[in-house]
Every structure is written in C-alpha cells, then in structure tokens.
Design a protein around this motif. Structure first.
Motif: not given
Length: 351
Positions: A135-141
C-alpha cells in the motif's frame, strides 16, 4: 477467473518498506499477526482479493538464466509452501528484497503485507495461495459520531482505502515446476519507475495459454492492419475496418484458431497472407513470444480485445460512419467540383 467465497486468511505479516534511493529504511515486524476478529478478516479478504475477480491474464515466475531457483521471490515462496512454520521468516526476506529493488527516487514508501490464504479458487480449482501486497497511497477520511445534542466530526489522516489496492500479487500453490500460477495487480504502474514491481521484484512472464495466444494473435493482426499494410499497399480506412471486423467475426464464431484458415477467410489475398505471416514471425522473434499456428480460442480474450477494434470511420469533424457489415455497400470517390473526397452508402431501410 479468481474467486474467494471459500477463502480464509490464516496468517499475515506486515512490514514497512522505505525508498532505498532516498536513504529511507525498512522496518520489520517481530512476528506475524494472528487475527481473531472475523469482521477484520473479511475486510482484509475484500481488500486483498477482490481486485483479482476480473483478472484473466496469468503469469509465471522466471529468471533470465532459465533457473527458477535464482528468482528470489519464487525461492522464498517455495520455502513457505513446503513448511508453513517458515512463513514469517520468509516474509522478512521478501521485505528486504523488495527494499533492495526500490532504488528509483520516485518509488513511494509503504506497507508490505505478506498473507497466507487457504481455498482461493482459480480456473475452477481451490488452492492455498500466498499474497504479497504493498500500500502506497494514503487518504484522509471523515468520521461522524453521535453526541448528546447531535453529531461530532473528526478525521483520520494517512488511512488506507480498502477499495484501492496499489500493488499486489497472488501466488497459487500449483504448477510449481513451471513457476506457479501468479496473478498480479499494479494500479500505480503509470511510469517507468513503477515497473520495478512486476519486472524487477517479481520477475514475471506471461503464461502462454489459450487466453494469451488469442490476445497476442489478435493484437498482432490489429497492428498488421493498422500499421504494416500502409507500408506495402494502398489500403483505405474503410478496407482496414472491414479487415478488422472480419477478424473479430472469425474469433467470435470459431472455437479454435488455425492460421491458414484464418488467413484465407479473413485476408483472402496471397500477398497479404504472406505479409501477415512474416509480420507474425517478426513479432515472435522480437518479443520472444511464440504464437502457435493453432489453438483453442479464449472467449474472454476475444471480449477484451474487441474493445480495441474500432469500426468507426471518422470524416473530418462532421461525420462518423460505423461500419459493421458488408464493405461492398460503401463506396469512396472524389468530387472534382468540390475538390473533396466522399463516401456513398447503400441501405434498404432507415432505422
């Protein structure tokens, strides 16, 4: 092709892989995780396996020296399949090896997951499988929670979207001598630095089965019609579309491919047939990918390739003509008074 309604996640190890070219480091966990929460297990199965439900292309491990044992990932995976007690130790070796191949400055750091699955179905058979994911892409929730007078709003940064697997592969414990069956995903493979996952880390080659034979010969024929014919013959765009339509009709109606039958029915011209066979041979030599002269046709490959076979004749910015049937019902000419090309189209009824 790949299904997991009966699958279970029996062991999972997580490591952190930095970018070696940026002087970042890797971090190894001390032991694998024993996950008891069934809901979490189901979430992980969805995250890891669901992207493969539409995968048709199957790969195998290989090594340029033709010795599978020199392929590092193959070697570590083989150790786990032979003795499950070595799972975590070999997951560490996989992490170290991935770190060594992460030597392009633009490769993103991320978490490496090595998972052991039971009862994953591929091509109608159940097998144990090892999954390697990054996993490389991180997001904000955003998180909304109830309070006494209403709701509270908070957020979580650097979280992982379980519907977006960046990179992964599943290695099935079957056909070991040929390099196992391997399915691969690389959603971030949009630039040269990203090819390290499949080409440098995993070292995979396409399995030369009916699916790939069908896909390859359709791709070669399409390139022959759209690129090669112009160099040797004066062929109109309408004629090219007709040749592509006839080839797709052949593959949709036949159960098996035979190069002589195909050439006679679709091309139907002695010089054109010879030119196509030479073009096919040049492709095989250049890419070291043999295409058999006969094989069973894969419907899944035909369906996928059909999307790339365009039957639209674009005329300036004014008209698009969709050609699906008899090419004899369309004629091309030149109007001297208007100094413009034209097409004459014959039809019985307007729908």
């Amino acid at each position: 092709m790949i299904y997991f309604p009966e699958a279970s996640l029996s062991e999972l190890s997580i490591h952190r892989i930095g970018n070696k070219a940026q002087d970042e480091f890797y971090v190894l966990s001390e032991a694998s995780m024993q996950i008891q929460d069934e809901h979490l297990k189901n979430v992980l199965l969805q995250y890891f396996l669901s992207p493969y439900e539409k995968t048709n292309e199957i790969f195998r491990f290989f090594h340029p020296n033709d010795d599978l044992n020199l392929n590092e990932v193959y070697h570590f995976v083989e150790q786990v399949f032979e003795n499950g007690a070595h799972f975590h130790k070999n997951s560490e070796q996989l992490a170290k090896y991935l770190y060594d191949t992460s030597n392009h400055p633009k490769i993103k750091a991320g978490e490496l997951y090595v998972a052991y699955f039971e009862n994953v179905q591929i091509e109608g058979e159940l097998h144990d499988a090892i999954g390697i994911f990054k996993s490389e892409t991180k997001e904000t929730y955003l998180k909304v929670s109830p309070e006494q007078a209403g709701f509270a709003l908070s957020y979580e940064e650097d979280a992982i979207n379980i519907n977006k697997l960046d990179k992964g592969c599943i290695i099935f414990n079957t056909e070991k001598e040929e390099g196992y069956k391997v399915a691969v995903i690389d959603q971030t493979n949009k630039s040269n630095e990203a090819v390290y996952w499949k080409d440098e880390f995993l070292k995979l080659k396409v399995r030369n089965d009916n699916y790939n034979q069908t896909k390859n010969v359709l791709g070669v024929y399409k390139s022959f019609v759209t690129e090669k014919l112009d160099q040797e013959y004066d062929v109109t765009k309408a004629d090219k579309i007709d040749l592509l339509n006839r080839s797709m009709k052949y593959f949709k109606e036949k159960e098996s491919f035979d190069i002589d039958e195909f050439s006679n029915e679709v091309i139907g011209n002695k010089e054109g047939i010879e030119s196509f066979k030479n073009y096919k041979k040049s492709y095989e030599d250049e890419f070291e990918t043999p295409i058999a002269d006969s094989f069973d046709i894969s419907g899944a490959a035909v369906k996928k390739q059909a999307k790339a076979f365009k039957s639209v004749l674009k005329l300036d910015k004014n008209f698009h003509i969709y050609i699906h049937g008899n090419k004899e019902l369309i004629e091309k000419g030149f109007d001297d008074d208007k100094s413009m090309n034209y097409y004459k189209v014959y039809f019985k009824e307007e729908e």
